[in-house]
Design an enzyme around this catalytic site. Structure first.
Site, PDB file in Angstrom:
ATOM      1  N   PHE A  12      38.532 -38.204  40.820  1.00  0.00           N
ATOM      2  CA  PHE A  12      38.744 -38.801  39.497  1.00  0.00           C
ATOM      3  C   PHE A  12      39.621 -40.063  39.591  1.00  0.00           C
ATOM      4  CE2 PHE A  12      42.089 -38.208  36.024  1.00  0.00           C
ATOM      5  CZ  PHE A  12      41.541 -39.160  35.193  1.00  0.00           C
ATOM      6  N   THR A  36      36.313 -31.848  45.764  1.00  0.00           N
ATOM      7  CA  THR A  36      36.288 -31.975  44.296  1.00  0.00           C
ATOM      8  C   THR A  36      35.800 -33.342  43.868  1.00  0.00           C
ATOM      9  OG1 THR A  36      38.626 -32.566  44.388  1.00  0.00           O
ATOM     10  CG2 THR A  36      38.100 -30.288  43.834  1.00  0.00           C
ATOM     11  N   VAL A  58      40.955 -35.045  55.648  1.00  0.00           N
ATOM     12  CA  VAL A  58      42.253 -35.603  56.074  1.00  0.00           C
ATOM     13  C   VAL A  58      43.085 -34.639  56.905  1.00  0.00           C
ATOM     14  CG1 VAL A  58      42.468 -37.322  54.233  1.00  0.00           C
ATOM     15  CG2 VAL A  58      43.391 -34.997  53.885  1.00  0.00           C
ATOM     16  N   LEU A  72      45.593 -39.980  48.343  1.00  0.00           N
ATOM     17  CA  LEU A  72      45.276 -39.203  47.136  1.00  0.00           C
ATOM     18  C   LEU A  72      44.536 -37.909  47.448  1.00  0.00           C
ATOM     19  CD1 LEU A  72      45.939 -42.005  45.839  1.00  0.00           C
ATOM     20  CD2 LEU A  72      44.039 -41.631  44.289  1.00  0.00           C
ATOM     21  N   TYR A 144      49.985 -25.713  45.884  1.00  0.00           N
ATOM     22  CA  TYR A 144      49.942 -27.120  45.449  1.00  0.00           C
ATOM     23  C   TYR A 144      51.365 -27.691  45.368  1.00  0.00           C
ATOM     24  CZ  TYR A 144      48.684 -31.160  42.500  1.00  0.00           C
ATOM     25  OH  TYR A 144      48.504 -32.427  41.985  1.00  0.00           O
TER      26      TYR A 144
HETATM   27  P1  NAD Z   1      40.447 -34.939  42.261  1.00  0.00           P
HETATM   28  O1  NAD Z   1      40.325 -33.511  42.652  1.00  0.00           O
HETATM   29  O2  NAD Z   1      39.467 -35.506  41.304  1.00  0.00           O
HETATM   30  O3  NAD Z   1      40.455 -35.871  43.545  1.00  0.00           O
HETATM   31  C1  NAD Z   1      40.909 -35.464  44.802  1.00  0.00           C
HETATM   32  C2  NAD Z   1      39.960 -36.033  45.856  1.00  0.00           C
HETATM   33  O4  NAD Z   1      40.423 -35.634  47.154  1.00  0.00           O
HETATM   34  C3  NAD Z   1      38.539 -35.497  45.721  1.00  0.00           C
HETATM   35  O5  NAD Z   1      37.611 -36.554  45.845  1.00  0.00           O
HETATM   36  C4  NAD Z   1      38.405 -34.508  46.868  1.00  0.00           C
HETATM   37  O6  NAD Z   1      37.078 -34.331  47.313  1.00  0.00           O
HETATM   38  C5  NAD Z   1      39.306 -35.152  47.901  1.00  0.00           C
HETATM   39  N1  NAD Z   1      39.805 -34.194  48.893  1.00  0.00           N
HETATM   40  C6  NAD Z   1      40.349 -32.970  48.674  1.00  0.00           C
HETATM   41  N2  NAD Z   1      40.694 -32.401  49.837  1.00  0.00           N
HETATM   42  C7  NAD Z   1      40.370 -33.297  50.822  1.00  0.00           C
HETATM   43  C8  NAD Z   1      40.474 -33.290  52.226  1.00  0.00           C
HETATM   44  N3  NAD Z   1      40.992 -32.235  52.883  1.00  0.00           N
HETATM   45  N4  NAD Z   1      40.056 -34.368  52.908  1.00  0.00           N
HETATM   46  C9  NAD Z   1      39.521 -35.438  52.264  1.00  0.00           C
HETATM   47  N5  NAD Z   1      39.388 -35.501  50.935  1.00  0.00           N
HETATM   48  C10 NAD Z   1      39.816 -34.434  50.218  1.00  0.00           C
HETATM   49  O7  NAD Z   1      41.936 -35.097  41.699  1.00  0.00           O
HETATM   50  P2  NAD Z   1      42.622 -36.343  40.974  1.00  0.00           P
HETATM   51  O8  NAD Z   1      42.992 -35.910  39.618  1.00  0.00           O
HETATM   52  O9  NAD Z   1      41.829 -37.563  41.170  1.00  0.00           O
HETATM   53  O10 NAD Z   1      43.967 -36.450  41.810  1.00  0.00           O
HETATM   54  C11 NAD Z   1      44.142 -37.416  42.840  1.00  0.00           C
HETATM   55  C12 NAD Z   1      45.534 -37.274  43.418  1.00  0.00           C
HETATM   56  O11 NAD Z   1      46.520 -37.480  42.403  1.00  0.00           O
HETATM   57  C13 NAD Z   1      45.797 -35.887  44.013  1.00  0.00           C
HETATM   58  O12 NAD Z   1      46.561 -36.021  45.194  1.00  0.00           O
HETATM   59  C14 NAD Z   1      46.618 -35.206  42.950  1.00  0.00           C
HETATM   60  O13 NAD Z   1      47.469 -34.231  43.491  1.00  0.00           O
HETATM   61  C15 NAD Z   1      47.401 -36.375  42.358  1.00  0.00           C
HETATM   62  N6  NAD Z   1      47.801 -36.079  40.979  1.00  0.00           N
HETATM   63  C16 NAD Z   1      46.862 -36.093  39.969  1.00  0.00           C
HETATM   64  C17 NAD Z   1      47.265 -35.762  38.683  1.00  0.00           C
HETATM   65  C18 NAD Z   1      46.294 -35.751  37.539  1.00  0.00           C
HETATM   66  O14 NAD Z   1      46.683 -35.402  36.426  1.00  0.00           O
HETATM   67  N7  NAD Z   1      45.045 -36.145  37.715  1.00  0.00           N
HETATM   68  C19 NAD Z   1      48.599 -35.425  38.430  1.00  0.00           C
HETATM   69  C20 NAD Z   1      49.492 -35.399  39.475  1.00  0.00           C
HETATM   70  C21 NAD Z   1      49.095 -35.757  40.751  1.00  0.00           C
END
Ligand code: NAD
Ligand code: UDP
Length: 315
Positions: A12, A36, A58, A72, A144
């Protein structure tokens, strides 16, 4: 033109970030294991010759020559990060080690997408960066929360021990188009329920609060942080201080969609934080007066329209 690596770039936030970085004239390398994330989030960028995508996890080492790394990669919604909690910890911790090792070797600046979850169920309100948090180390959210806390520790240690050029942001609840429709997060759940005139599911009393930030405001804060002077490493809160109860969000969703949905109350999940609101004084001071610009109503209208189209196109 900078060479920028985005881990989790098909997710996202990551997909919006890749798009923005390309629009600003950078070369972007996106790595993702699609746990995801979704190729559909980035398919419109594939024709751009300055965009590359690699399917990569990763938790395994990766090598590329870049100037900046946005880290991310990590599932962000409770149902996704709880699906395989051991993998979630590995992604945060081994992912951080691999990306920090890379940053060290190639002398890149690296930004960690940390989270308000490092504050756990906070005892001080609003949360400032100096607060150490109130986190259950053995609960269902721990994979997490503690994974992200350990990643912050690693970032600081690579900085102190190896002079790696780091930046840490703590992101508060962010929403917008391209959220995963089935990730169970409150904004996407409520929008889909409202658009389908199904019951809106409030977990617990609905008096718990969150402060919702539109994704464009996050990207502005995130990129300002990446390009801030070397001496400023954070951690810095990036979130919208406008705080709402979950019941207020449900009411607003019914109003904005004109839905016939009723509200239904379900049990509260374990360790659900009761309140969350960022203090953003540090971000304002250090990031050129950064503050969120998009009010909840305006951001929700855009997000509702995205999900409306998605539902129509999927029949
Ligand atoms: P998301 O789940 O949409 O995106 C995460 C991405 O990481 C996905 O494309 C997934 O396929 C990829 N991924 C997961 N595990 C992986 C791995 N082992 N190797 C490679 N890729 C991997 O989540 P998001 O909302 O886009 O969040 C992005 C980042 O921002 C995350 O680190 C999350 O913890 C952080 N974050 C987001 C929010 C929020 O409200 N959206 C809040 C706090 C922190
Ligand atoms: N929530 C809810 N109904 C839902 C989904 C979530 O009441 O259908 C609540 C959840 O219990 C929490 C808040 O909304 O109190 C935010 O949940 P989300 O999973 O979006 O984010 P987080 O808890 O990680 O902040």
């Amino acid at each position: 033109m900078k060479r920028v690596l985005v881990t989790g770039g098909a997710g996202f936030v990551g997909s919006h970030l890749c798009e923005r970085l390309l629009n600003e004239g950078n070369q972007v390398l996106c790595i993702d294991n699609y746990f995801t994330g979704d190729k559909r989030n980035i398919v419109h960028l594939m024709d751009n010759h300055f965009f590359e995508v690699v399917r990569h996890d990763v938790t395994q080492p990766f090598f590329a020559e870049v100037d900046q790394i946005y880290n991310l990669a990590c599932p962000a919604s409770p149902i996704h990060y709880q699906y395989n909690p051991i993998k979630t910890v590995k992604t945060s911790v081994m992912g951080a080690i691999n990306m920090l090792g890379l940053a060290k070797r190639i002398k890149a600046t690296i930004l960690q997408a940390s989270t308000s979850e490092v504050y756990g169920d906070p005892e001080i309100h609003p949360q400032t960066e100096s607060y150490w948090g109130h986190v259950n180390p053995i609960g269902i959210r721990s994979c997490y929360d503690e994974g992200k806390r350990c990643a912050e520790t690693l970032f600081m240690d690579y900085h102190w021990q190896n002079q790696v050029d780091i930046k840490i942001i703590r992101i508060f609840n962010t929403y917008g188009p391209k959220m995963h429709p089935n990730d169970g997060r409150v904004v996407s759940n409520f929008i889909i329920q409202a658009l389908q005139n199904k019951d809106i599911t409030i977990y617990g009393s609905g008096l718990q609060t969150r402060s919702f930030q539109y994704v464009d405001d996050l990207l502005e804060g995130m990129t300002r942080m990446m390009n801030s002077p070397k001496g400023f490493i954070g951690p810095v809160n990036i979130g919208n201080p406008n705080e709402f109860t979950i019941k207020e969000l449900a009411d607003l969703m019914i109003e904005l969609t004109g839905s016939k949905s009723k509200i239904t109350y379900l049990p509260s999940p374990m360790d659900d934080p009761t309140q969350r609101q960022p203090n953003i004084s540090l971000a304002k001071e250090k990031l050129n007066n950064w503050e969120p610009k998009i009010p909840l109503r305006e951001g929700l209208v855009k997000t509702i329209s995205y999900f409306d189209n998605l539902l129509k196109n999927n029949g």
